[in-house]
Scaffold this motif. Structure first.
Motif, mmCIF file in Angstrom:
data_model
loop_
_atom_site.group_PDB
_atom_site.id
_atom_site.type_symbol
_atom_site.label_atom_id
_atom_site.label_comp_id
_atom_site.label_asym_id
_atom_site.label_seq_id
_atom_site.Cartn_x
_atom_site.Cartn_y
_atom_site.Cartn_z
ATOM 1 N N SER A 80 -32.954 -3.862 95.010
ATOM 2 C CA SER A 80 -31.658 -3.209 94.801
ATOM 3 C C SER A 80 -31.322 -2.284 95.976
ATOM 4 N N ILE A 81 -32.312 -1.537 96.415
ATOM 5 C CA ILE A 81 -32.068 -0.601 97.524
ATOM 6 C C ILE A 81 -31.831 -1.350 98.829
ATOM 7 N N LEU A 82 -32.604 -2.410 99.055
ATOM 8 C CA LEU A 82 -32.362 -3.195 100.279
ATOM 9 C C LEU A 82 -30.960 -3.784 100.269
ATOM 10 N N LEU A 83 -30.521 -4.281 99.112
ATOM 11 C CA LEU A 83 -29.161 -4.826 99.020
ATOM 12 C C LEU A 83 -28.119 -3.738 99.262
ATOM 13 N N LEU A 84 -28.372 -2.556 98.704
ATOM 14 C CA LEU A 84 -27.427 -1.455 98.902
ATOM 15 C C LEU A 84 -27.209 -1.186 100.385
ATOM 16 N N PHE A 85 -28.304 -1.112 101.134
ATOM 17 C CA PHE A 85 -28.135 -0.757 102.549
ATOM 18 C C PHE A 85 -27.592 -1.922 103.383
ATOM 19 N N ILE A 86 -27.812 -3.152 102.940
ATOM 20 C CA ILE A 86 -27.137 -4.280 103.598
ATOM 21 C C ILE A 86 -25.628 -4.152 103.373
ATOM 22 N N ILE A 87 -25.252 -3.862 102.135
ATOM 23 C CA ILE A 87 -23.825 -3.728 101.789
ATOM 24 C C ILE A 87 -23.209 -2.541 102.529
ATOM 25 N N GLU A 88 -23.937 -1.439 102.597
ATOM 26 C CA GLU A 88 -23.409 -0.282 103.326
ATOM 27 C C GLU A 88 -23.168 -0.643 104.790
ATOM 28 N N ALA A 89 -24.141 -1.343 105.391
ATOM 29 C CA ALA A 89 -23.984 -1.722 106.803
ATOM 30 C C ALA A 89 -22.785 -2.653 106.977
ATOM 31 N N LEU A 90 -22.696 -3.641 106.106
ATOM 32 C CA LEU A 90 -21.669 -4.688 106.213
ATOM 33 C C LEU A 90 -20.255 -4.126 106.119
ATOM 34 N N PHE A 91 -20.060 -3.151 105.225
ATOM 35 C CA PHE A 91 -18.709 -2.643 104.973
ATOM 36 C C PHE A 91 -18.505 -1.216 105.472
ATOM 37 N N SER A 92 -19.417 -0.728 106.281
ATOM 38 C CA SER A 92 -19.242 0.623 106.827
ATOM 39 C C SER A 92 -18.158 0.605 107.897
ATOM 40 N N ASP A 93 -17.664 1.777 108.225
ATOM 41 C CA ASP A 93 -16.674 1.860 109.297
ATOM 42 C C ASP A 93 -17.252 1.200 110.565
ATOM 43 N N PRO A 94 -16.454 0.362 111.241
ATOM 44 C CA PRO A 94 -16.974 -0.339 112.430
ATOM 45 C C PRO A 94 -17.533 0.595 113.504
ATOM 46 N N ILE A 95 -17.185 1.868 113.433
ATOM 47 C CA ILE A 95 -17.679 2.779 114.465
ATOM 48 C C ILE A 95 -19.212 2.886 114.436
ATOM 49 N N TYR A 96 -19.809 2.569 113.299
ATOM 50 C CA TYR A 96 -21.268 2.650 113.195
ATOM 51 C C TYR A 96 -21.956 1.411 113.780
ATOM 52 N N GLY A 97 -21.176 0.392 114.114
ATOM 53 C CA GLY A 97 -21.712 -0.752 114.842
ATOM 54 C C GLY A 97 -22.359 -1.833 113.999
ATOM 55 N N HIS A 98 -22.168 -1.816 112.698
ATOM 56 C CA HIS A 98 -22.814 -2.826 111.856
ATOM 57 C C HIS A 98 -21.821 -3.732 111.138
#
Lengths: 560, 181
Positions: free
Chosen positions: B132-150
């Motif tokens: 669950s936590i690994l999925l959360l951080f994949i989702i955070e990376a995928l939909f984070s503001d593009p300024i973070y580079g992910h």
């Protein structure tokens, strides 16, 4: 301390309860100091960045440093757990302007009957309902003042339970509406119930340095970049500072209120968090508006020989009768394929508001009761666009966790093939002996001060009213063709809708404040956040908190 | 209004009661003065992430968005919940051990089918919170503001583009973005 106070008024906390006092007193030429624990963010500091605004503790304290203890009923016992362990964040916006920076701005007045709930609907067993010591008529001029000064947009529509108004309409025209608003109108017409356009604390035309709403679609949980949202910061505090009579000190954590031998407050002690230096400052009058839980905590922590139970707490009433908003919520999908192509394009638009609510059941007949029942408000809104929060929810289904192609397909369909509509229900939270603020015992914050312990007992009566209201909302969803309707009753209190804890009343035995929101015990102490409310009505509280703070500001002005 | 974090943590906490919890935070801290993933741990986490979120017809994979790099930044963020960061380390060690125990193989050598069986097995035993936590951080990376580079893929904002997300305005900039990312 010197016998000459440093200021006329010190306001502790700068949200919807503190802003009006600072604004009014500064404009009246009084010297005002606002002590705010959080930072002073400006428009340049805000962005529609879900990580920073919603998923990390930027606008709220880090739970590692500051937390609460929440007491929940588990297996018949009250179980206390630190929010550091549970992750249940009870903070709502720690910054100049408080959580009004992050509100959605759904603005509703209370109804005249909300001021005399006990007289109108009678006693509820194991509930502590009392009538207010003031009436709707006392507050109406201040509701109107908020419309002008904070800025409320909307289109007045009379309905079965609409409250009396001293003006014919709102000073700002309604925000641009989404096509879904017309679908809700049609559904309500089909069901023969009334609905109405919801007033919003959002400017729709420029006013001074404040711009109009630019329809970004990100209100709740986000700071506004055009100053259209009527936060205490942009609508009141910025203007108070412009008078030259109001000083705001951010990062100032008030931790003790010191009284003198005459029983009046002599000074407050605060920690300047930017320098880590403790300071004292004095005034003729002190106004606390730190939001209900923290206001009670400050009073309880301000113990002395003459006030061993905390300030203004001789009768043990501080922290008692804390209330939230009861109710529930539901989501539904509106598949694009249900609509012709031209309507599909309209449905996909993001930004315009829904602005529809139903108060048809603010009072209703119930076959189990001889008296009519107090119901509430069904508020319709677009599901928040935050893709991280929504996707993180999607990873679960009835079989537990999913991943891979199955999850990806679910995510893709969720976002690209449907519009997502939501309603939230607001009903009264009956004050009771199992919902209160006390001190957290051994649980301390970073600076060694006891944190607030919050017991969150909800009255069973509220759950049954919430269930009734949710069912009515679901019927509207069904009438407008909503699919995959998922309804949830409010099991936990919404931490952003807190009031009570220092309720006002004529009897010092069961209230903390008098009808002017002045402490029964401390002559120069007022409380102007939502703490004063004995009952909360069946609507969000913010407009009432603003209005009451303007009312109290007038009383303080006359006294100085 | 931080309910997203709250609900995540609450569900995680409930599920954690069935999971292997670090025996001693203090002893862990003595062993790990830094939260930097080793090269081997990085490869392991990256392999699991890519299995959880593979390349699709229109969506970028966990590798393409450098989800492991995002996770590494979370692990180094002292303002982020320490228990969660500690758990990720512990659970990474557990899954490495589980692979050796069940398949007699290094986890990096597992086939796709074996990796799936391993994940299903830990989901049903001790590891649902980990996944669950690994999925959360994949989702955070995928939909984070593009300024973070992910939030990328074939184009900048590839995560948002995949789901036709209409971002709010303005986006973050270098002066107001979240510092640890």
């Amino acid at each position: 301390m010197s016998t000459n106070p440093d200021y006329d008024v010190i306001v502790i906390g700068s949200g919807a309860g503190g802003g009006p006092v600072a604004y009014e007193l500064a404009n009246a030429g009084r010297d005002v100091l606002v002590l705010e624990k959080g930072a002073w963010f400006k428009e340049k500091d805000f962005a529609k960045d879900e990580i920073r605004s919603c998923r990390r503790s930027v606008f709220t304290p880090n739970l590692r440093d500051e937390r609460h203890v929440i007491e929940e009923l588990k297996n018949g016992e009250w179980d206390a757990e630190s929010t550091l362990d549970s992750g249940w964040d009870f903070w709502n916006g720690s910054m100049v302007g408080g959580s009004s920076n992050l509100m959605s701005g759904f603005f509703h007045r209370l109804k005249p009957d909300d001021f005399n709930l006990l007289s109108k609907y009678g006693k509820i067993n194991y509930g502590n309902i009392v009538d207010w010591p003031i009436t709707y008529d006392d507050l109406e001029p201040y509701y109107e003042k908020v419309e002008r000064i904070v800025g409320v947009s909307g289109k007045y529509k009379k309905h079965k339970f609409s409250e009396p108004r001293s003006t014919s309409d709102y000073p700002y025209p309604p925000t641009t509406e989404h096509h879904i608003s017309s679908l809700i109108d049609d559904a309500c017409q089909k069901l023969e119930i009334s609905n109405f356009p919801v007033p919003r604390a959002i400017l729709t035309k420029p006013e001074g340095d404040r711009g109009a709403c630019y329809l970004s679609g990100y209100c709740g949980s986000y700071g506004c970049n055009s100053k259209a949202k009527g936060s205490s910061r942009v609508a009141l505090l910025d203007k108070a500072v412009e008078t030259g009579k109001c000083q705001i000190r951010p990062n100032s954590y008030v931790f003790n209120i010191k009284t003198n031998s005459k029983g009046k407050i002599e000074y407050v002690e605060y920690l300047d968090k930017s320098t880590n230096i403790k300071r004292k400052v004095s005034a003729k009058i002190y106004v606390i508006a730190a939001q209900s839980v923290e206001t009670s905590r400050l009073l309880l922590n301000s113990k002395s020989v003459s006030h061993p139970n905390g300030l203004s707490n001789k009768n043990g009433q501080v922290g008692k009768n804390l209330i939230f908003s009861s109710g529930g919520s539901a989501n539904c999908e509106l598949p694009f394929e249900m609509y012709p192509q031209d309507i599909q394009e309209k449905m996909k638009i993001q930004g315009p508001f829904i602005n529809r609510a139903v108060q048809e059941y603010y009072e209703y007949e119930d076959s189990q009761n001889s008296n009519n029942m107090k119901g509430g408000t069904i508020e319709f809104l677009m599901r928040h666009p935050n893709p991280i929060a929504r996707s993180n929810y999607l990873k679960w289904d009835d079989d537990g966790l999913m991943w891979g192609k199955k999850l990806q397909e679910k995510m893709y369909n969720h976002f690209t093939k449907n519009k997502h509509l939501r309603f939230e229900v607001f009903v009264d939270w009956t004050p009771n002996d199992h919902c209160f603020v006390s001190l957290g015992g051994n649980e301390k914050d970073k600076w060694g001060l006891p944190v607030a312990k919050v017991r969150i007992g909800q009255h069973g009566h509220d759950k049954s009213v919430g269930k009734f209201m949710n069912q009515k909302g679901v019927e509207i969803f069904e009438a407008l063709g909503g699919k995959n309707i998922q309804s949830h009753l409010g099991v936990n209190p919404p931490s952003n809708l807190q009031a009570g804890g220092c309720r006002f009343g004529d009897d010092p035995e069961n209230s903390v404040l008098d009808k002017d929101c002045r402490s029964h015990e401390i002559e120069n102490l007022f409380v102007t956040d939502g703490s004063f409310m004995p009952t909360g009505g069946s609507v969000p509280f913010t407009w009432t908190i603003y209005a009451n703070s303007f009312r109290v500001a007038d009383l303080i002005k006359n006294q100085l | 209004m931080q309910q997203n974090r709250r609900s995540f943590l609450i569900s995680s906490f409930i599920l954690s009661s069935f999971a292997l919890v670090p025996k001693s935070l203090k002893s862990f801290e003595l062993q790990h003065s830094s939260f930097q993933l080793s090269k081997y741990q990085t490869k392991v986490v990256s392999k699991i992430q890519n299995h959880l979120f593979p390349k699709g017809e229109n969506n970028p994979s966990a590798s393409e968005i450098d989800a492991v790099g995002f996770l590494q930044k979370v692990l180094l963020d002292d303002d982020y919940d320490k228990d969660i960061r500690v758990n990720i380390y512990e659970w990474t060690g557990e899954i490495i051990a589980e692979s050796k125990s069940k398949f007699k193989k290094d986890i990096l050598d597992l086939s796709e089918n074996e990796t799936e069986r391993l994940l299903v097995n830990i989901k049903n035993t001790w590891g649902e919170s980990f996944i669950s936590i690994l999925l959360l951080f994949i989702i955070e990376a995928l939909f984070s503001d593009p300024i973070y580079g992910h939030n990328k893929g074939n184009t900048k904002g590839g995560g948002w583009n995949w789901i036709s997300h209409q971002a709010g305005y303005p986006n973050s900039n270098e002066l107001n973005k979240y510092g640890a990312l």
